[in-house]
Design a protein around this motif. Structure first.
Motif, PDB file in Angstrom:
ATOM      1  N   HIS A 159       0.872  -1.173   0.000  1.00  0.00           N
ATOM      2  CA  HIS A 159       0.000   0.000   0.000  1.00  0.00           C
ATOM      3  C   HIS A 159       0.909   1.223   0.000  1.00  0.00           C
ATOM      4  O   HIS A 159       1.847   1.302   0.805  1.00  0.00           O
ATOM      5  N   GLN A 181     -11.483  -1.188  -2.605  1.00  0.00           N
ATOM      6  CA  GLN A 181     -10.101  -1.662  -2.696  1.00  0.00           C
ATOM      7  C   GLN A 181      -9.879  -2.370  -4.032  1.00  0.00           C
ATOM      8  O   GLN A 181     -10.771  -3.031  -4.554  1.00  0.00           O
ATOM      9  N   ARG A 187      -2.810   5.419   0.352  1.00  0.00           N
ATOM     10  CA  ARG A 187      -3.038   5.508   1.796  1.00  0.00           C
ATOM     11  C   ARG A 187      -2.209   6.651   2.384  1.00  0.00           C
ATOM     12  O   ARG A 187      -1.282   7.136   1.734  1.00  0.00           O
TER      13      ARG A 187
END
Length: 217
Positions: A40, A67, A93
């Motif tokens: 991520h 996602q 993120r």
């Protein structure tokens, strides 16, 4: 085979199918998703690795809403070894995080702790190499704690609260009970348990297998 024998066999088949459907629909039956190593990334690190203003490309939606597996991948470089083309999961993120197995950690030559996603303080760092640059992270490498994404309505039926610990039972030749499974409860989740490849392979499991939540031990 006479008519009565056929009826008995037909009824057995019907009852078996009904049982399987009932088990899958039961709130304590959760589908498995096996997590291979993945990354991520923060938007800042995405741009360092792929270029200014770059946005990840959605290659495949994942089970959890919003996602996705991105088309992009990067090289992960550790003190002793490396992995090419490690998949990035989107969207971006706030902080970059790499999730690996304990076997992967040994290959890379790092001591990655088993911990909850997002709990990155004190975790080791690593170097990522993309087509436009590289990033050396000071922290962010973890072995993800086994967990269940659980919708609120399912949790209420099971009497489970967010951050509760549960046990999960498998079936088959390598029947196993996984304890210390973290329940993550939210209306934003689809119902799914996550194990890494080490755990799944040890228990002889596959993606989309159904597992059973049992009282903690």
């Amino acid at each position: 085979m006479n008519a009565d024998e056929k009826k008995v066999i037909e009824q057995i088949v019907i009852n078996t199918v009904k049982k399987l459907i009932s088990e899958k629909d039961s709130p304590n039956r959760v589908v498995l998703g096996i997590s291979n190593k993945h990354i991520h990334l923060s938007q800042e690190d995405i741009e360092t690795l792929f270029g200014k203003g770059y946005e990840l490309t959605n290659m495949k939606d994942l089970k959890q809403p919003g996602q996705y597996a991105a088309k992009e991948s990067v090289k992960v470089i550790g003190p002793k070894g490396s992995f090419d083309k490690v998949r990035i999961l989107g969207p971006a993120r706030p902080e970059s995080q790499i999730e690996i197995s304990l076997t992967d950690a040994r290959t890379l030559g790092i001591k990655a702790p088993v911990c909850e996603s997002g709990k990155l303080d004190g975790t080791p760092g690593i170097t990522l190499e993309g087509p436009c640059g590289s990033v050396t992270l000071n922290q962010g490498v973890i072995v993800a704690l086994r967990h269940i994404h659980m919708p609120t309505d399912v949790a209420e039926k099971l009497g489970i609260k967010d951050k509760d610990w549960v046990c999960v039972e498998t079936s088959g030749v390598r029947k196993t009970i996984f304890c210390n499974v973290l329940a993550r409860v939210s209306d934003k989740f689809d119902y799914e348990m996550h194990l890494d490849t080490d755990e799944a392979n040890a228990a002889g499991l596959n993606n989309d297998d159904y597992l059973k939540i049992i009282p903690n031990r």
